[in-house]
Design an enzyme around this catalytic site. Sequence first.
Site: not given
Length: 217
Positions: A86-87
Amino acid sequence: MKFFIDTANLEQIKEAQALGILDGVTTNPSLMAKEGITGAGNILQHYVDICNIVDGDVSAEVIATDFDGMVKEGEALAALHPQIVVKLPMIADGVKACKYFSDKGIKTNVTLVFSAGQALLAAKAGATYMSPFIGRLDDISTDGLGLISEIRHIYDNYGFETQILAASVRHTMHIMDCAKIGADVMTGPLSAIKGLLKHPLTDIGLAQFLADYKRGN
């Protein structure tokens, strides 16, 4: 040093994977749009398609800028595939979301980092990866590689496990300089990676070997 490719182009990802040196992929909505991938459903499917090509981590970026929104989007992204990272953006709610996901054992990549202080916060929040954008700093006459060096020093001081992911890598020398400084990961275009293959003496030597072989047969 791990090699990630920064693209949403499946053919380029396949080519890098075929070289046997690819460790992961980073991408974002802008890169998706460049490949004509639009619409939430298509973007999510494209992330899965990328994961099915590579063996390593694939960073998938949230669009929300508030904590609740980032958590909702991040959980949906993480559920797509075990390789999804997850960025999150380097803002206050992004740091909070990073800590939330870290506590849940979900990998994170804190992006848009431009200072050592921001990098320190990402590590404190338990980020898996932290992405300083060296090319964008170079664009405004700021030493992007110097930032990598500062962060490496800080992380080594305290034994942080967060990996320094040198982002916005523009060319082959960026890769070499990041390797010398001690970046854990670099992400850049396929052209920069393939540039490592090139040396005129290799071409000259191979041509000579082939010529000598032909003369002897």
